[in-house]
Design a protein around this motif. Structure first.
Motif, PDB file in Angstrom:
ATOM      1  N   ARG A 109       0.843  -1.199   0.000  1.00 29.59           N
ATOM      2  CA  ARG A 109       0.000   0.000   0.000  1.00 29.59           C
ATOM      3  C   ARG A 109       0.874   1.242   0.000  1.00 29.59           C
ATOM      4  N   LEU A 110       0.508   2.146  -0.870  1.00 29.04           N
ATOM      5  CA  LEU A 110       1.198   3.421  -0.999  1.00 29.04           C
ATOM      6  C   LEU A 110       0.208   4.504  -0.584  1.00 29.04           C
ATOM      7  N   TYR A 111       0.365   5.001   0.656  1.00 33.63           N
ATOM      8  CA  TYR A 111      -0.543   6.023   1.178  1.00 33.63           C
ATOM      9  C   TYR A 111      -0.062   7.411   0.749  1.00 33.63           C
ATOM     10  N   LEU A 112      -1.010   8.253   0.388  1.00 30.53           N
ATOM     11  CA  LEU A 112      -0.725   9.650   0.069  1.00 30.53           C
ATOM     12  C   LEU A 112      -1.429  10.528   1.088  1.00 30.53           C
TER      13      LEU A 112
ATOM     14  N   VAL B  35      -1.051  -0.807  -4.342  1.00 34.47           N
ATOM     15  CA  VAL B  35      -2.352  -0.180  -4.161  1.00 34.47           C
ATOM     16  C   VAL B  35      -2.119   1.249  -3.673  1.00 34.47           C
ATOM     17  N   VAL B  36      -2.512   2.229  -4.478  1.00 36.28           N
ATOM     18  CA  VAL B  36      -2.385   3.628  -4.080  1.00 36.28           C
ATOM     19  C   VAL B  36      -3.617   4.016  -3.277  1.00 36.28           C
ATOM     20  N   ASP B  37      -3.402   4.403  -2.028  1.00 36.29           N
ATOM     21  CA  ASP B  37      -4.482   4.773  -1.111  1.00 36.29           C
ATOM     22  C   ASP B  37      -4.366   6.273  -0.836  1.00 36.29           C
ATOM     23  N   ASN B  38      -5.147   7.043  -1.565  1.00 33.40           N
ATOM     24  CA  ASN B  38      -5.030   8.502  -1.535  1.00 33.40           C
ATOM     25  C   ASN B  38      -5.893   9.072  -0.409  1.00 33.40           C
TER      26      ASN B  38
ATOM     27  N   GLN C 166      -4.303   9.035  12.303  1.00 36.17           N
ATOM     28  CA  GLN C 166      -4.248   7.841  13.144  1.00 36.17           C
ATOM     29  C   GLN C 166      -4.791   6.586  12.452  1.00 36.17           C
ATOM     30  N   PRO C 167      -5.899   6.653  11.687  1.00 42.92           N
ATOM     31  CA  PRO C 167      -6.345   5.436  10.998  1.00 42.92           C
ATOM     32  C   PRO C 167      -5.309   4.882  10.019  1.00 42.92           C
ATOM     33  N   ILE C 168      -4.503   5.755   9.441  1.00 42.01           N
ATOM     34  CA  ILE C 168      -3.443   5.285   8.547  1.00 42.01           C
ATOM     35  C   ILE C 168      -2.375   4.553   9.353  1.00 42.01           C
ATOM     36  N   VAL C 169      -1.968   5.140  10.479  1.00 39.23           N
ATOM     37  CA  VAL C 169      -0.980   4.489  11.354  1.00 39.23           C
ATOM     38  C   VAL C 169      -1.475   3.110  11.768  1.00 39.23           C
ATOM     39  N   ASP C 170      -2.733   3.026  12.147  1.00 35.70           N
ATOM     40  CA  ASP C 170      -3.291   1.752  12.599  1.00 35.70           C
ATOM     41  C   ASP C 170      -3.285   0.698  11.493  1.00 35.70           C
ATOM     42  N   ALA C 171      -3.416   1.145  10.234  1.00 33.92           N
ATOM     43  CA  ALA C 171      -3.511   0.205   9.116  1.00 33.92           C
ATOM     44  C   ALA C 171      -2.169  -0.146   8.495  1.00 33.92           C
ATOM     45  N   LEU C 172      -1.110   0.608   8.812  1.00 31.55           N
ATOM     46  CA  LEU C 172       0.183   0.396   8.166  1.00 31.55           C
ATOM     47  C   LEU C 172       0.726  -1.006   8.421  1.00 31.55           C
ATOM     48  N   GLN C 173       1.261  -1.591   7.357  1.00 30.68           N
ATOM     49  CA  GLN C 173       1.918  -2.890   7.433  1.00 30.68           C
ATOM     50  C   GLN C 173       3.395  -2.725   7.069  1.00 30.68           C
ATOM     51  N   PRO C 174       4.265  -3.600   7.568  1.00 33.24           N
ATOM     52  CA  PRO C 174       5.687  -3.501   7.207  1.00 33.24           C
ATOM     53  C   PRO C 174       5.865  -3.474   5.691  1.00 33.24           C
ATOM     54  N   GLY C 175       6.682  -2.527   5.239  1.00 30.54           N
ATOM     55  CA  GLY C 175       6.949  -2.413   3.809  1.00 30.54           C
ATOM     56  C   GLY C 175       6.057  -1.443   3.073  1.00 30.54           C
TER      57      GLY C 175
ATOM     58  N   THR D 258       5.383   6.440  11.137  1.00 35.23           N
ATOM     59  CA  THR D 258       5.444   5.528   9.989  1.00 35.23           C
ATOM     60  C   THR D 258       6.549   4.506  10.206  1.00 35.23           C
ATOM     61  N   ARG D 259       7.706   4.970  10.621  1.00 32.72           N
ATOM     62  CA  ARG D 259       8.830   4.063  10.852  1.00 32.72           C
ATOM     63  C   ARG D 259       8.568   3.088  11.991  1.00 32.72           C
ATOM     64  N   ALA D 260       7.807   3.517  12.981  1.00 32.09           N
ATOM     65  CA  ALA D 260       7.486   2.635  14.099  1.00 32.09           C
ATOM     66  C   ALA D 260       6.694   1.409  13.641  1.00 32.09           C
ATOM     67  N   LYS D 261       6.032   1.517  12.492  1.00 32.24           N
ATOM     68  CA  LYS D 261       5.288   0.381  11.941  1.00 32.24           C
ATOM     69  C   LYS D 261       6.104  -0.354  10.869  1.00 32.24           C
ATOM     70  N   ASN D 262       7.401  -0.074  10.815  1.00 31.73           N
ATOM     71  CA  ASN D 262       8.289  -0.691   9.814  1.00 31.73           C
ATOM     72  C   ASN D 262       7.835  -0.389   8.388  1.00 31.73           C
ATOM     73  N   ALA D 263       7.265   0.784   8.211  1.00 30.21           N
ATOM     74  CA  ALA D 263       6.888   1.266   6.888  1.00 30.21           C
ATOM     75  C   ALA D 263       7.830   2.406   6.501  1.00 30.21           C
ATOM     76  N   TYR D 264       7.714   2.864   5.265  1.00 29.25           N
ATOM     77  CA  TYR D 264       8.672   3.829   4.720  1.00 29.25           C
ATOM     78  C   TYR D 264       8.017   5.198   4.513  1.00 29.25           C
ATOM     79  N   PRO D 265       8.511   6.251   5.174  1.00 31.15           N
ATOM     80  CA  PRO D 265       8.040   7.600   4.872  1.00 31.15           C
ATOM     81  C   PRO D 265       8.866   8.225   3.753  1.00 31.15           C
ATOM     82  N   VAL D 266       8.220   9.053   2.941  1.00 33.07           N
ATOM     83  CA  VAL D 266       8.896   9.846   1.913  1.00 33.07           C
ATOM     84  C   VAL D 266       8.357  11.269   2.024  1.00 33.07           C
ATOM     85  N   LEU D 267       9.238  12.241   2.199  1.00 32.25           N
ATOM     86  CA  LEU D 267       8.820  13.634   2.287  1.00 32.25           C
ATOM     87  C   LEU D 267       8.897  14.294   0.914  1.00 32.25           C
TER      88      LEU D 267
END
Length: 277
Positions: free
Chosen positions: A35-38, A70-73, A91-100, A137-146
């Protein structure tokens, strides 16, 4: 003494053998979706029919990736970092984040709007909010991009001007301090507008004369929000940086172009036509 006939050997049909083999091995697991969150403001967000042809650059982004992405805008019109957090959109995004997974973060347009105190965010608070997005984002082992805020169209003496300096600088500062990938969309979009030129760059924005579109009967002179062409061009800039920076787990899932002589798929109800080499 007569010999007894040998029993006939059963010959299993190939289709039955394949069926038995499948039963023992089990179905193949589908590839894991990434998932790619925007998150951000109206320059990225999904638009409703009533505002067409206004288009956020997040809308065409999924067409640049294969089907495992999956782009989740989640970007929203009028939001700053402060209001995005206050309205519990993060917060709902944080709760849903999966590693990677990935989170692409672009704010600034509304944070810098001192004329709108309901959304204005001072630069120091803006930096703290970006830091929160990155760390959680990093706490969920996901990747942030600024991503620095995409430019507004503003020409002076034939030169496209910088329109987000303090907030682009703050975004880059957080990226450096946290060693986060940075996409400098502010700079790249200014360069793109300069290439188009003062007049032709209007094609990238919601610039409509009266009668051009029924959604805007009196026309529109908007130098912030994009046309379909503008949104696609901005998405291309973002994708180009994803590829150039080799973002792990994401750059490898960019859609591959059709081979030069490939036959494009036919439109519904039409036969495909061969392509001339």
């Amino acid at each position: 003494m007569p010999t007894q006939p040998r029993p006939l050997r059963r010959i299993w049909p190939l289709s039955l053998l394949l069926l038995l083999l499948t039963a023992f091995t089990g179905p193949t697991a589908p590839p894991k979706k990434l998932r790619l969150y925007l998150i951000g403001d109206s320059t990225i967000a999904q638009k409703v029919r009533q505002t067409f042809p206004e288009t956020g650059w997040g809308m065409p982004l999924s067409t640049f990736f294969d089907t495992t992405v999956v782009v989740d805008n989640r970007a929203q019109n009028g939001r700053s970092t402060r209001t995005f957090l206050a309205e519990n959109r993060w917060q709902p995004i944080v709760d849903a984040l999966q590693p990677g997974d990935y989170v692409l973060i672009q704010f600034g347009h509304n944070d810098e709007s001192e004329a709108h105190p309901d959304r204005y965010t001072p630069p120091a608070d803006f930096r703290r909010n970006l830091l929160k997005f990155v760390q959680e984002t990093r706490a969920k082992n996901a990747y942030p991009v600024l991503i620095t805020p995409v430019t507004r169209r503003k020409f002076k003496d034939g030169r496209q001007q910088e329109t987000h300096a303090p907030y682009s600088a703050a975004t880059a500062e957080v990226a450096r301090a946290q060693q986060v990938p940075l996409i400098d969309l502010d700079r790249m979009s200014r360069e793109l507008l300069q290439q188009f030129g003062e007049e032709n760059s209007k094609l990238l924005f919601l610039q409509l004369a009266p009668g051009d579109h029924p959604n805007y009967p009196y026309g529109r002179n908007d130098n912030t929000h994009f046309s379909e062409l503008g949104a696609r061009k901005m998405a291309q800039l973002v994708v180009g940086e994803i590829k150039a920076q080799q973002l792990p787990g994401l750059s490898g899932h960019l859609a591959r172009p059709l081979p030069k002589n490939a036959v494009p798929p036919a439109a519904p109800g039409q036969d495909a036509q061969p392509t001339t080499p």
